[in-house]
Write a protein that holds these residues in place. Structure first.
Motif, PDB file in Angstrom:
ATOM      1  N   SER A 334       0.919  -1.228  -0.190  1.00 33.12           N
ATOM      2  CA  SER A 334       0.313   0.123  -0.207  1.00 33.12           C
ATOM      3  C   SER A 334       0.539   1.167   0.058  1.00 33.12           C
ATOM      4  CB  SER A 334      -1.097   0.121   1.128  1.00 33.12           C
ATOM      5  OG  SER A 334      -1.697  -1.203   1.406  1.00 33.12           O
ATOM      6  N   GLY A 335       2.107   1.347   0.294  1.00 31.17           N
ATOM      7  CA  GLY A 335       3.090   2.491   0.708  1.00 31.17           C
ATOM      8  C   GLY A 335       3.597   3.028  -0.767  1.00 31.17           C
ATOM      9  N   HIS A 336       3.219   1.575  -1.501  1.00 33.22           N
ATOM     10  CA  HIS A 336       3.065   1.868  -3.324  1.00 33.22           C
ATOM     11  C   HIS A 336       2.419   2.666  -3.586  1.00 33.22           C
ATOM     12  CE1 HIS A 336       7.732   0.181  -3.593  1.00 33.22           C
ATOM     13  NE2 HIS A 336       6.698  -1.264  -3.705  1.00 33.22           N
ATOM     14  N   GLU A 337       1.768   3.159  -3.479  1.00 30.40           N
ATOM     15  CA  GLU A 337       0.221   3.885  -3.701  1.00 30.40           C
ATOM     16  C   GLU A 337       1.043   4.936  -3.853  1.00 30.40           C
ATOM     17  OE1 GLU A 337      -2.191   2.483  -5.658  1.00 30.40           O
ATOM     18  OE2 GLU A 337      -3.246   1.765  -4.751  1.00 30.40           O
ATOM     19  N   TRP A 338       1.977   5.546  -2.763  1.00 34.49           N
ATOM     20  CA  TRP A 338       2.371   7.381  -3.126  1.00 34.49           C
ATOM     21  C   TRP A 338       3.241   7.081  -3.621  1.00 34.49           C
ATOM     22  CZ3 TRP A 338      -0.692   4.774   0.462  1.00 34.49           C
ATOM     23  CH2 TRP A 338      -2.055   6.206   1.249  1.00 34.49           C
ATOM     24  N   TYR A 339       4.736   6.054  -3.156  1.00 27.93           N
ATOM     25  CA  TYR A 339       5.651   5.889  -3.848  1.00 27.93           C
ATOM     26  C   TYR A 339       5.879   4.870  -5.101  1.00 27.93           C
ATOM     27  CZ  TYR A 339       6.548   9.124  -0.215  1.00 27.93           C
ATOM     28  OH  TYR A 339       6.511  10.178   0.985  1.00 27.93           O
ATOM     29  N   GLY A 340       6.484   5.261  -6.599  1.00 27.05           N
ATOM     30  CA  GLY A 340       6.104   3.977  -7.110  1.00 27.05           C
ATOM     31  C   GLY A 340       4.826   4.316  -8.231  1.00 27.05           C
ATOM     32  N   ASN A 341       3.877   4.307  -7.521  1.00 24.36           N
ATOM     33  CA  ASN A 341       2.430   4.181  -8.433  1.00 24.36           C
ATOM     34  C   ASN A 341       1.949   6.017  -8.577  1.00 24.36           C
ATOM     35  OD1 ASN A 341       2.392   2.071  -7.675  1.00 24.36           O
ATOM     36  ND2 ASN A 341       0.299   1.914  -6.720  1.00 24.36           N
ATOM     37  N   SER A 342       2.064   6.271  -7.371  1.00 26.85           N
ATOM     38  CA  SER A 342       1.807   8.023  -7.754  1.00 26.85           C
ATOM     39  C   SER A 342       3.174   9.332  -7.877  1.00 26.85           C
ATOM     40  CB  SER A 342       1.597   8.479  -6.891  1.00 26.85           C
ATOM     41  OG  SER A 342       1.556   9.843  -6.868  1.00 26.85           O
ATOM     42  N   ILE A 343       4.673   8.429  -7.874  1.00 25.18           N
ATOM     43  CA  ILE A 343       5.860   8.917  -7.914  1.00 25.18           C
ATOM     44  C   ILE A 343       5.925   7.985  -8.447  1.00 25.18           C
ATOM     45  CG2 ILE A 343       8.135   9.824  -7.157  1.00 25.18           C
ATOM     46  CD1 ILE A 343       6.495  11.095  -4.512  1.00 25.18           C
ATOM     47  N   THR A 344       6.620   8.000 -10.287  1.00 22.43           N
ATOM     48  CA  THR A 344       7.172   7.188 -10.797  1.00 22.43           C
ATOM     49  C   THR A 344       7.801   7.471 -10.951  1.00 22.43           C
ATOM     50  OG1 THR A 344       5.316   6.783 -11.527  1.00 22.43           O
ATOM     51  CG2 THR A 344       6.933   5.938 -12.546  1.00 22.43           C
ATOM     52  N   ALA A 345       9.162   6.633 -11.452  1.00 22.72           N
ATOM     53  CA  ALA A 345      10.644   7.048 -11.893  1.00 22.72           C
ATOM     54  C   ALA A 345      10.889   6.732 -13.344  1.00 22.72           C
ATOM     55  CB  ALA A 345      12.055   5.085 -11.150  1.00 22.72           C
ATOM     56  N   ARG A 346      11.522   7.670 -13.808  1.00 25.49           N
ATOM     57  CA  ARG A 346      10.899   7.288 -15.918  1.00 25.49           C
ATOM     58  C   ARG A 346      12.149   6.145 -16.092  1.00 25.49           C
ATOM     59  NH1 ARG A 346      12.483  12.660 -16.089  1.00 25.49           N
ATOM     60  NH2 ARG A 346      10.546  13.564 -16.284  1.00 25.49           N
ATOM     61  N   LYS A 439       3.516  14.289  -7.149  1.00 26.28           N
ATOM     62  CA  LYS A 439       1.540  13.831  -7.536  1.00 26.28           C
ATOM     63  C   LYS A 439       1.380  13.323  -9.056  1.00 26.28           C
ATOM     64  CE  LYS A 439      -2.689  12.983  -5.688  1.00 26.28           C
ATOM     65  NZ  LYS A 439      -4.305  13.470  -5.256  1.00 26.28           N
ATOM     66  N   HIS A 440       1.873  12.055  -9.334  1.00 28.59           N
ATOM     67  CA  HIS A 440       1.176  11.952 -10.580  1.00 28.59           C
ATOM     68  C   HIS A 440       1.762  12.038 -11.351  1.00 28.59           C
ATOM     69  CE1 HIS A 440      -3.428  11.270  -9.216  1.00 28.59           C
ATOM     70  NE2 HIS A 440      -2.532  10.415  -8.698  1.00 28.59           N
ATOM     71  N   GLN A 441       3.087  12.277 -10.891  1.00 30.33           N
ATOM     72  CA  GLN A 441       4.718  12.350 -11.969  1.00 30.33           C
ATOM     73  C   GLN A 441       5.860  11.279 -11.631  1.00 30.33           C
ATOM     74  OE1 GLN A 441       5.769  16.533 -11.670  1.00 30.33           O
ATOM     75  NE2 GLN A 441       4.299  17.026 -10.359  1.00 30.33           N
ATOM     76  N   ILE A 442       5.728  11.472 -13.344  1.00 27.51           N
ATOM     77  CA  ILE A 442       7.348  10.513 -13.631  1.00 27.51           C
ATOM     78  C   ILE A 442       8.521  11.440 -13.549  1.00 27.51           C
ATOM     79  CG2 ILE A 442       8.034   9.360 -14.763  1.00 27.51           C
ATOM     80  CD1 ILE A 442       5.551   8.547 -16.579  1.00 27.51           C
ATOM     81  N   ILE A 443       9.554  11.258 -12.494  1.00 30.97           N
ATOM     82  CA  ILE A 443      11.263  11.714 -12.425  1.00 30.97           C
ATOM     83  C   ILE A 443      11.882  11.312 -12.330  1.00 30.97           C
ATOM     84  CG2 ILE A 443       8.929  13.711 -11.305  1.00 30.97           C
ATOM     85  CD1 ILE A 443      10.539  12.222  -8.492  1.00 30.97           C
ATOM     86  N   ASP A 444      12.868  11.784 -11.641  1.00 30.65           N
ATOM     87  CA  ASP A 444      14.371  10.876 -11.903  1.00 30.65           C
ATOM     88  C   ASP A 444      14.506  11.016 -10.354  1.00 30.65           C
ATOM     89  OD1 ASP A 444      15.552  13.678 -11.783  1.00 30.65           O
ATOM     90  OD2 ASP A 444      15.974  12.915 -14.255  1.00 30.65           O
ATOM     91  N   THR A 445      15.558  10.718 -10.021  1.00 28.05           N
ATOM     92  CA  THR A 445      16.967  10.664  -9.123  1.00 28.05           C
ATOM     93  C   THR A 445      16.847  12.189  -8.488  1.00 28.05           C
ATOM     94  OG1 THR A 445      17.681   8.390  -9.114  1.00 28.05           O
ATOM     95  CG2 THR A 445      19.302  10.389  -7.355  1.00 28.05           C
ATOM     96  N   ARG A 446      17.985  13.098  -9.349  1.00 29.86           N
ATOM     97  CA  ARG A 446      17.899  13.854  -9.532  1.00 29.86           C
ATOM     98  C   ARG A 446      17.279  15.064  -8.866  1.00 29.86           C
ATOM     99  NH1 ARG A 446      23.272  14.002  -8.743  1.00 29.86           N
ATOM    100  NH2 ARG A 446      24.446  13.212 -10.279  1.00 29.86           N
ATOM    101  N   THR A 447      15.397  13.971  -9.275  1.00 30.83           N
ATOM    102  CA  THR A 447      14.904  15.400  -9.055  1.00 30.83           C
ATOM    103  C   THR A 447      14.874  15.367  -7.516  1.00 30.83           C
ATOM    104  OG1 THR A 447      13.428  15.449 -10.966  1.00 30.83           O
ATOM    105  CG2 THR A 447      12.142  16.129  -9.220  1.00 30.83           C
ATOM    106  N   THR A 448      14.350  14.507  -7.216  1.00 27.83           N
ATOM    107  CA  THR A 448      14.335  13.822  -5.739  1.00 27.83           C
ATOM    108  C   THR A 448      15.621  15.038  -5.062  1.00 27.83           C
ATOM    109  OG1 THR A 448      13.168  11.737  -6.302  1.00 27.83           O
ATOM    110  CG2 THR A 448      14.416  11.738  -3.882  1.00 27.83           C
ATOM    111  N   GLU A 449      16.560  14.256  -4.705  1.00 33.46           N
ATOM    112  CA  GLU A 449      17.971  14.827  -4.982  1.00 33.46           C
ATOM    113  C   GLU A 449      17.672  16.570  -4.343  1.00 33.46           C
ATOM    114  OE1 GLU A 449      21.488  11.762  -5.842  1.00 33.46           O
ATOM    115  OE2 GLU A 449      20.915  13.208  -7.041  1.00 33.46           O
ATOM    116  N   ASN A 450      17.550  16.674  -4.943  1.00 34.65           N
ATOM    117  CA  ASN A 450      17.478  18.613  -5.664  1.00 34.65           C
ATOM    118  C   ASN A 450      16.359  18.908  -4.033  1.00 34.65           C
ATOM    119  OD1 ASN A 450      19.344  18.730  -7.366  1.00 34.65           O
ATOM    120  ND2 ASN A 450      18.167  19.110  -9.016  1.00 34.65           N
TER     121      ASN A 450
END
Length: 541
Positions: A334-346, A439-450
């Motif tokens: 269920s945690g993946h609903e927020w991390y993986g499903n909502s926020i997704t790695a490109r 939320k509902h976006q596809i991002i990458d590691t640099r976005t997370t780090e920043n």
């Protein structure tokens, strides 16, 4: 639990969790890897909708039907690439009711469009296919269909394809950078069985041929590997959490067990709403569906196969006893609903964004229920199964994940960053802001780090680099030199700086080592120094 058994379980879990998706071949990638992992010109389109219309025949282990694929061209398109495993049959592909020519290479299908789709225009094809999809040997560790039977002899069918690819069973643009805005599934199954899929239930229809069609629809973006079918003689019960529908589909003889076990959903939602924000797919609802395999984070249709046990099938992955207070599959998936499903790695090279944050959500839940100390003890316990022998981030553009350490090493990295913040109010605000911002976006590691770097005065970039792009942990070394106790970091990253807390005479003190030896202004022998290893995941010499 004995440490040796714990280590075995953790190593097995780590290897298993990553076995389906890891394709790191020491840099030796094939043409098939590139076709799947790269964004070629033939993939220059944005998928808008998949409409799957399938017939599932359990006795034959056979599926047949079509996927209508709607898309918007990002460039002028005369040829498009759609992915479907080569063991599946392509029956025909239509555009405007005209049959199209196509060529197959590995698991890719290159389709010659009859009508050019120009930039920003919408296109649509109907892709008809059939076949016997790959059967999973040990789902969800390897991808494929699970054709099982329940205790009463009724068919019980599930699918798990993360990493292996959704194109294992239906044609799609099988790259994590593109999600359909909506998906409709019309799934025909033998009368007496039910199919449960993602999103809201649209209705059932008797087809007068021994099959009933069950229709479902999502109205939020969804990862390809999350699109799912679950077929069984299900019993349904439901409740609500505010404006969120909570639906449960279980085998009839497990109904009472499920009603008891699934009581954990509401306190989980209390916690995750507070720490991460509102459930990301309210319009599609939340479901737990009993499956013939352990579990998967299928969006709005979470697969549950933990046998109604606490922990991980009755085991504690931390070896602390804390992991037996809650149901691992309910919380993790269920945690993946927020991390993986909502926020997704490109790119799946950045899958730590899914797995590290979701593994951290386990500790967040523990902290909500039982306090911070137990949450950190749980995280510390999970380190026993980490190898730190290869980097967390994989190779880009070739469908390659990094090390399976991404789960609990990623979680312990986040706990370390929280400790570096040294301000829990700021930490929780930043984590929630991150979750809601993307939320509902596809991002990458640099976005997370920043994002996490901008919230603190400490430069986190060298820290992210060491934990994510190198295998080894930062190594904190102490020595006695000329009567002085000295400290420094040994790291792969140059000019590494990271604050860390140590205890001297029972008092917690923050120090700021670098890669150069520094004197500690305390009269204490190196061996008498204790590092706060509950909050910082490092090596100490």
């Amino acid at each position: 639990m004995k440490p040796s058994l714990l280590t075995f379980i953790l190593l097995t879990l780590t290897l298993n969790l990553s076995a389906q998706v890891l394709s790191n071949k020491d840099g030796k990638y094939t043409e098939a890897d590139s076709l799947r992992g790269s964004l070629r010109p033939e993939r220059a389109f944005d998928v808008q909708k998949y409409h799957l219309k399938l017939k599932v025949e359990p006795e034959k282990q056979f599926i047949s039907g079509s996927n209508t694929i709607s898309f918007i061209a990002e460039e002028n398109l005369s040829t498009i690439q759609i992915d479907l495993f080569e063991n599946m049959n392509v029956d025909s592909i239509l555009q405007n009711n005209k049959a199209l020519d196509f060529k197959r290479k590995h698991n890719a299908v290159f389709i010659e469009l009859d009508d050019l789709v120009e930039t920003d225009e919408q296109g649509e094809i109907q892709f008809y296919y059939s076949g016997k999809p790959i059967v999973a040997k040990n789902a969800p560790w390897d991808g494929g269909f699970v054709w099982d039977k329940d205790e009463n002899g009724n068919p019980w069918i599930g699918v798990a394809v993360q990493g292996t690819g959704a194109s294992l069973w239906y044609p799609n643009k099988d790259h994590q950078s593109d999600e359909p805005e909506e998906v409709q599934l019309d799934i025909a199954v033998p009368n007496g069985l039910m199919n449960v899929s993602n999103g809201q239930f649209l209705g059932e229809k008797d087809l007068d041929n021994g099959f009933t069609e069950w229709s479902w629809k999502t109205v939020n973006p969804i990862n390809n590997y999350n699109v799912m079918i679950n077929i069984a003689n299900y019993e349904h019960f439901s409740e609500s959490y505010g404006d969120l529908d909570l639906d449960y589909y279980v085998l009839p003889y497990n109904l009472e067990k499920a009603k008891k076990q699934f009581k954990e959903v509401k306190p989980m939602m209390d916690c995750f709403y507070e720490k991460f924000g509102e459930y990301p797919f309210v319009e599609d609802g939340f479901k737990l569906i009993e499956t013939p395999y352990l579990g998967m984070e299928h969006q709005s249709a979470v697969a549950y196969g933990n046998e109604y046990k606490m922990g991980y099938k009755g085991n504690d992955l931390s070896g602390t006893g804390i992991g037996l207070k809650w149901d691992f599959i309910i919380i993790h998936e269920s945690g993946h609903e927020w991390y993986g499903n909502s926020i997704t790695a490109r790119d799946i090279a950045d899958m730590w964004i899914h797995e590290g944050f979701t593994s951290y959500s386990e500790a967040v839940y523990i902290e909500c229920r039982w306090g911070k100390k137990e949450a950190q003890e749980y995280l510390k316990g999970t380190r026993s199964g980490l190898g730190n022998t290869s980097k967390i981030i994989g190779d880009y553009g070739v469908n390659s994940e990094g090390s399976g350490d991404m789960y609990f090493k990623g979680a312990n990295l986040l706990n370390t960053i929280r400790s570096i913040y040294d301000n829990d109010e700021l930490w929780w605000k930043t984590l929630k802001d991150y979750t809601e911002t993307y939320k509902h976006q596809i991002i990458d590691t640099r976005t997370t780090e920043n994002f996490f770097n901008e919230a603190t005065e400490v430069d986190l970039q060298p820290i992210f680099d060491q934990y994510l792009r190198h295998a080894a942990l930062p190594n904190l070394q102490f020595r006695k030199e000329n009567g002085k106790t000295q400290v420094k970091w040994v790291t792969d990253v140059e000019d590494f700086k990271m604050p860390v807390d140590i205890f001297i005479d029972g008092k917690e003190i923050r120090i700021n080592p670098t890669n150069q030896w520094q004197n500690l202004n305390y009269k204490i022998a190196p061996e008498e120094i204790k590092v706060n290893d509950l909050e910082f995941y490092i090596e100490v010499n």
